[in-house]
Design a protein around this motif. Sequence first.
Motif, mmCIF file in Angstrom:
data_model
loop_
_atom_site.group_PDB
_atom_site.id
_atom_site.type_symbol
_atom_site.label_atom_id
_atom_site.label_comp_id
_atom_site.label_asym_id
_atom_site.label_seq_id
_atom_site.Cartn_x
_atom_site.Cartn_y
_atom_site.Cartn_z
ATOM 1 N N ASP A 90 18.402 63.174 -42.081
ATOM 2 C CA ASP A 90 17.588 64.332 -42.443
ATOM 3 C C ASP A 90 18.120 65.586 -41.765
ATOM 4 O O ASP A 90 18.839 65.515 -40.757
ATOM 5 C CB ASP A 90 16.130 64.101 -42.036
ATOM 6 C CG ASP A 90 15.490 62.955 -42.800
ATOM 7 O OD1 ASP A 90 15.890 62.736 -43.966
ATOM 8 O OD2 ASP A 90 14.604 62.287 -42.240
ATOM 9 N N THR A 135 28.126 60.412 -52.373
ATOM 10 C CA THR A 135 27.228 60.704 -51.248
ATOM 11 C C THR A 135 26.477 62.006 -51.524
ATOM 12 O O THR A 135 26.925 62.848 -52.317
ATOM 13 C CB THR A 135 28.004 60.849 -49.927
ATOM 14 O OG1 THR A 135 28.857 62.006 -49.997
ATOM 15 C CG2 THR A 135 28.838 59.616 -49.642
ATOM 16 N N ALA A 136 25.332 62.143 -50.855
ATOM 17 C CA ALA A 136 24.575 63.402 -50.930
ATOM 18 C C ALA A 136 25.008 64.259 -49.746
ATOM 19 O O ALA A 136 24.285 64.416 -48.758
ATOM 20 C CB ALA A 136 23.080 63.111 -50.880
ATOM 21 N N ASP A 161 22.303 48.593 -50.164
ATOM 22 C CA ASP A 161 20.926 49.040 -49.927
ATOM 23 C C ASP A 161 20.528 48.913 -48.462
ATOM 24 O O ASP A 161 19.355 49.092 -48.114
ATOM 25 C CB ASP A 161 19.953 48.213 -50.783
ATOM 26 C CG ASP A 161 20.149 48.475 -52.270
ATOM 27 O OD1 ASP A 161 20.563 49.602 -52.614
ATOM 28 O OD2 ASP A 161 19.907 47.555 -53.082
ATOM 29 N N THR A 178 28.651 58.293 -42.105
ATOM 30 C CA THR A 178 27.675 59.203 -42.701
ATOM 31 C C THR A 178 27.718 60.606 -42.118
ATOM 32 O O THR A 178 26.900 61.445 -42.498
ATOM 33 C CB THR A 178 26.258 58.636 -42.522
ATOM 34 O OG1 THR A 178 26.033 58.334 -41.142
ATOM 35 C CG2 THR A 178 26.074 57.374 -43.350
ATOM 36 N N ASP A 180 25.586 62.732 -44.702
ATOM 37 C CA ASP A 180 25.040 62.135 -45.912
ATOM 38 C C ASP A 180 23.520 62.253 -45.852
ATOM 39 O O ASP A 180 22.862 61.569 -45.066
ATOM 40 C CB ASP A 180 25.466 60.667 -46.009
ATOM 41 C CG ASP A 180 25.176 60.064 -47.381
ATOM 42 O OD1 ASP A 180 24.315 60.616 -48.095
ATOM 43 O OD2 ASP A 180 25.798 59.041 -47.722
ATOM 44 N N HIS A 181 22.968 63.092 -46.718
ATOM 45 C CA HIS A 181 21.535 63.380 -46.683
ATOM 46 C C HIS A 181 20.693 62.182 -47.127
ATOM 47 O O HIS A 181 19.469 62.172 -46.943
ATOM 48 C CB HIS A 181 21.231 64.590 -47.573
ATOM 49 C CG HIS A 181 20.079 65.417 -47.101
ATOM 50 N ND1 HIS A 181 19.109 64.941 -46.252
ATOM 51 C CD2 HIS A 181 19.728 66.715 -47.368
ATOM 52 C CE1 HIS A 181 18.216 65.890 -46.011
ATOM 53 N NE2 HIS A 181 18.567 66.971 -46.667
ATOM 54 N N ARG A 182 21.341 61.165 -47.689
ATOM 55 C CA ARG A 182 20.599 59.962 -48.056
ATOM 56 C C ARG A 182 20.073 59.250 -46.810
ATOM 57 O O ARG A 182 19.055 58.553 -46.865
ATOM 58 C CB ARG A 182 21.492 59.003 -48.843
ATOM 59 C CG ARG A 182 21.950 59.510 -50.195
ATOM 60 C CD ARG A 182 22.853 58.495 -50.853
ATOM 61 N NE ARG A 182 24.042 58.227 -50.036
ATOM 62 C CZ ARG A 182 24.859 57.184 -50.238
ATOM 63 N NH1 ARG A 182 24.600 56.324 -51.217
ATOM 64 N NH2 ARG A 182 25.911 57.009 -49.460
ATOM 65 N N LEU A 183 20.778 59.403 -45.707
ATOM 66 C CA LEU A 183 20.408 58.706 -44.488
ATOM 67 C C LEU A 183 19.960 59.658 -43.382
ATOM 68 O O LEU A 183 19.032 59.365 -42.630
ATOM 69 C CB LEU A 183 21.604 57.872 -43.985
ATOM 70 C CG LEU A 183 21.439 57.152 -42.640
ATOM 71 C CD1 LEU A 183 20.253 56.189 -42.692
ATOM 72 C CD2 LEU A 183 22.716 56.408 -42.284
#
Length: 402
Positions: A377, A196-197, A256, A340, A372-375
Amino acid sequence: MATEIKAPVFPESVADGTIATWHKQPGEAVSRDEVICDIETDKVVLEVVAPADGTIAQIIKNEGDTVLSNEVIAQFEEGALSGAAQTQAVQSEEKVEQAAAKTEAGAAPVVERAQPVADQAPAVRKALTETGINAADVQGTGRGGRITKEDVANHQAKPAAAPLTAAVGERIEKRVPMTRLRKRVAERLLAATQETAMLTTFNEVNMKPIMEMRKQYKDAFEKRHGARLGFMSFFVKAATEALKRYPAVNASIDGDDIVYHGYYDIGVAVSSDRGLVVPVLRDTDRMNYAEVESGIGAYAAKAREGKLAIEDMTGGTFTITNGGTFGSLLSTPILNTPQTAILGMHKIQERPMAVNGQVEILPMMYLALSYDHRLIDGKEAVGFLVTIKELLEEPAKLILDL
């Protein structure tokens, strides 16, 4: 009549288990529904009970062996208990009843002393030998005072009454195998940091309004609802409201796809002797404060007793963890994937704060939101955390749904 004893059917999320303890050995008499074996999985310890009165004819899977769902672990000989076995069962039942009666009367419960090492199961003898623990020092929780592997681990985890003594120049080490639960937790935490980011944002909240409200109403609350009014219910309800306003924080990533959840199942991290577990409060938007407090209390008791079921910890759309229980002032919580986001609570600490141009000493708590920065902001994460801060500092807004 000989019958097969099989491992329970494991949920889809559990691949296999390990035979932790055999409470009965071949030839020993058992009564119907008596616990004869414990199977440890990645999440919980499952109990296997006798299907009827009879005896264990043969143990197929020994302690430490890996078993699959519904796999045969022993052969059971069904039949009425012998006269001696019946007498033993009656005496055992009488001891339980006497212990319960004394406990209800306010006396200390009766605790059977652990049996000698020679009488313990092979895996327990091995654990005692490896850890160097004396069997007489361990309180056995198994049938007839038998020691389980968990009893040995729990005893070792307790603070020592005195430091280890060693000869000058001697360096002592102990090697203890990880439990399946702790290994699974380690795998999940490592995966969360690698897959995860993850980013963490911080804020602080003035706990004075909630502390004053709690002080004023805690006695009446407990009298009315039979549950203590703690801080966690305020955080659960505030988080639920913030999740409504920021749906991405309540979402998860599946390959995805982004899965937005239209319900609010909040996991509350609980520390147990076997490791960190996260039981889940379902539909917290429909729960009142008393139901939240009662739910958390019930889960905590089940965690201490090792009775949490897999369904208690399955799912969850968001997690709250409270490091302040152990005195942590600030920390970075790790995501409980596939969720997340996770909220970290901390110790309440009095600090000088500027209020309307004046310095006041206020009870402050740092809040940490890992996400989780992928989802999610940064704008959403900060907004979510500020919403929780505002609702906690003005609890009337939370109660009045403002």
